[in-house]
Design an enzyme around this catalytic site. Sequence first.
Site, PDB file in Angstrom:
ATOM      1  N   ASP A  19      47.130  29.809  57.731  1.00 30.35           N
ATOM      2  CA  ASP A  19      46.754  31.230  57.702  1.00 30.35           C
ATOM      3  C   ASP A  19      45.294  31.431  58.132  1.00 30.35           C
ATOM      4  OD1 ASP A  19      47.169  33.924  57.306  1.00 30.35           O
ATOM      5  OD2 ASP A  19      46.830  33.851  55.138  1.00 30.35           O
ATOM      6  N   HIS A  36      45.417  32.694  67.446  1.00 30.89           N
ATOM      7  CA  HIS A  36      46.663  31.921  67.416  1.00 30.89           C
ATOM      8  C   HIS A  36      46.577  30.740  68.386  1.00 30.89           C
ATOM      9  CE1 HIS A  36      48.313  34.896  64.811  1.00 30.89           C
ATOM     10  NE2 HIS A  36      48.431  35.844  65.731  1.00 30.89           N
ATOM     11  N   LEU A 130      57.692  10.519  62.318  1.00 24.86           N
ATOM     12  CA  LEU A 130      57.291  11.718  61.568  1.00 24.86           C
ATOM     13  C   LEU A 130      58.336  12.789  61.833  1.00 24.86           C
ATOM     14  CD1 LEU A 130      55.155  13.575  60.067  1.00 24.86           C
ATOM     15  CD2 LEU A 130      54.231  14.097  62.323  1.00 24.86           C
TER      16      LEU A 130
HETATM   17  C1  IPE Z   1      52.025  33.638  55.893  1.00 30.09           C
HETATM   18  O1  IPE Z   1      50.883  34.267  56.375  1.00 30.09           O
HETATM   19  C2  IPE Z   1      52.930  33.292  57.037  1.00 30.09           C
HETATM   20  C3  IPE Z   1      52.402  32.304  57.975  1.00 30.09           C
HETATM   21  C4  IPE Z   1      51.315  31.611  57.830  1.00 30.09           C
HETATM   22  C5  IPE Z   1      53.224  32.094  59.135  1.00 30.09           C
HETATM   23  P1  IPE Z   1      50.763  35.854  56.384  1.00 30.09           P
HETATM   24  O2  IPE Z   1      49.426  36.164  56.947  1.00 30.09           O
HETATM   25  O3  IPE Z   1      51.937  36.463  57.041  1.00 30.09           O
HETATM   26  O4  IPE Z   1      50.833  36.182  54.827  1.00 30.09           O
HETATM   27  P2  IPE Z   1      50.314  37.434  54.009  1.00 30.09           P
HETATM   28  O5  IPE Z   1      50.842  38.661  54.698  1.00 30.09           O
HETATM   29  O6  IPE Z   1      48.819  37.402  54.035  1.00 30.09           O
HETATM   30  O7  IPE Z   1      50.844  37.235  52.625  1.00 30.09           O
HETATM   31  C1  IPE Z   2      48.506  32.984  60.512  1.00 25.04           C
HETATM   32  O1  IPE Z   2      47.390  33.738  60.823  1.00 25.04           O
HETATM   33  C2  IPE Z   2      49.495  32.921  61.638  1.00 25.04           C
HETATM   34  C3  IPE Z   2      50.677  33.788  61.461  1.00 25.04           C
HETATM   35  C4  IPE Z   2      51.004  34.430  60.377  1.00 25.04           C
HETATM   36  C5  IPE Z   2      51.569  33.913  62.595  1.00 25.04           C
HETATM   37  P1  IPE Z   2      47.358  35.310  60.644  1.00 25.04           P
HETATM   38  O2  IPE Z   2      47.814  35.934  61.919  1.00 25.04           O
HETATM   39  O3  IPE Z   2      48.104  35.728  59.439  1.00 25.04           O
HETATM   40  O4  IPE Z   2      45.796  35.568  60.462  1.00 25.04           O
HETATM   41  P2  IPE Z   2      45.107  36.518  59.393  1.00 25.04           P
HETATM   42  O5  IPE Z   2      45.670  36.179  58.063  1.00 25.04           O
HETATM   43  O6  IPE Z   2      45.419  37.923  59.807  1.00 25.04           O
HETATM   44  O7  IPE Z   2      43.656  36.186  59.496  1.00 25.04           O
HETATM   45 MG    MG Z   3      47.588  35.947  57.497  1.00 29.47          MG
END
Ligand code: IPE
Ligand code: IPE
Ligand code: MG
Length: 241
Positions: A19, A36, A130
């Site tokens: 995240d 990303h 793995l």
């Molecule tokens: C969780 O992250 C999902 C992934 C890392 C793919 P999110 O960014 O979607 O989660 P919330 O919305 O902060 O809970």
């Molecule tokens: C995690 O990073 C990747 C996905 C959920 C696809 P985020 O896109 O949730 O990044 P933040 O949490 O908004 O910083």
């Molecule tokens: Mg996020």
Amino acid sequence: MIKKINFKNVPSHLAIIMDGNGRWAKKRNLDRIKGHIEGIKSLRAVTSTVMECGIKYLTVYAFSSENWQRPKAEVNSLMYLLEEYLNLELPTLIKNKIRLNFIGNIERLPESPKKTLLNVIDKTKEFNSLCLTLALSYGSREEITTAAIKMAKDIKSNKIKIEGIDENLFSSYLYSRDMPDPDFLIRTSGEKRISNFMLYQIAYAEIYFTKTLWPDFSRKELIRALKNYEKRVRRFGKSEV
Ligand code: IPE
Ligand code: IPE
Ligand code: MG
């Protein structure tokens, strides 16, 4: 030749909620998608470190069932990046004998990345150094509900009996049927929540939260987390000996 990093004990199954890509980009005044793209570099570094440590299962939360609610442009870019990652990664997976796997409702993925995913899975299915599992269009509540529906159908058609249902049988209806439960769960970006990830499977996982945003999560950070895991005492409900 892959170098070995020695720990007294490493998790057999490491799961990561990757995240913070969006915030990483925002801090730099960049488009979220740049975050990303950078995040994929972290995934590569982490995968190779995981191999060096002798961890057998790595599961990464790449796209949740709730992430479909993001703006269409971001979802499309993520699907594009997924396919590009799979295509670019295939030679490395083959070279390092990594088996690719997925958990999640991939029927919701667009045709092209879905086809590429299934092809990479097929091309790597014999490998066992793995097992790298991508959680894609994954939601734990959906997984559990789907398992319950499938079991109900199997009871109705006499494939299984109600009396035969136990935790093992239930687990065999989950996407994760072929892997052990995660021993260690890392979430980056400072959020202290699970966000619908492997709720059933992490019952006894050790959890590690770090403020580091996923694109900044490096080999060094992973080793730090694994050193922390090494010190943990896992009791599974028993008294300490
Ligand atoms: C969780 O992250 C999902 C992934 C890392 C793919 P999110 O960014 O979607 O989660 P919330 O919305 O902060 O809970
Ligand atoms: C995690 O990073 C990747 C996905 C959920 C696809 P985020 O896109 O949730 O990044 P933040 O949490 O908004 O910083
Ligand atoms: Mg996020």
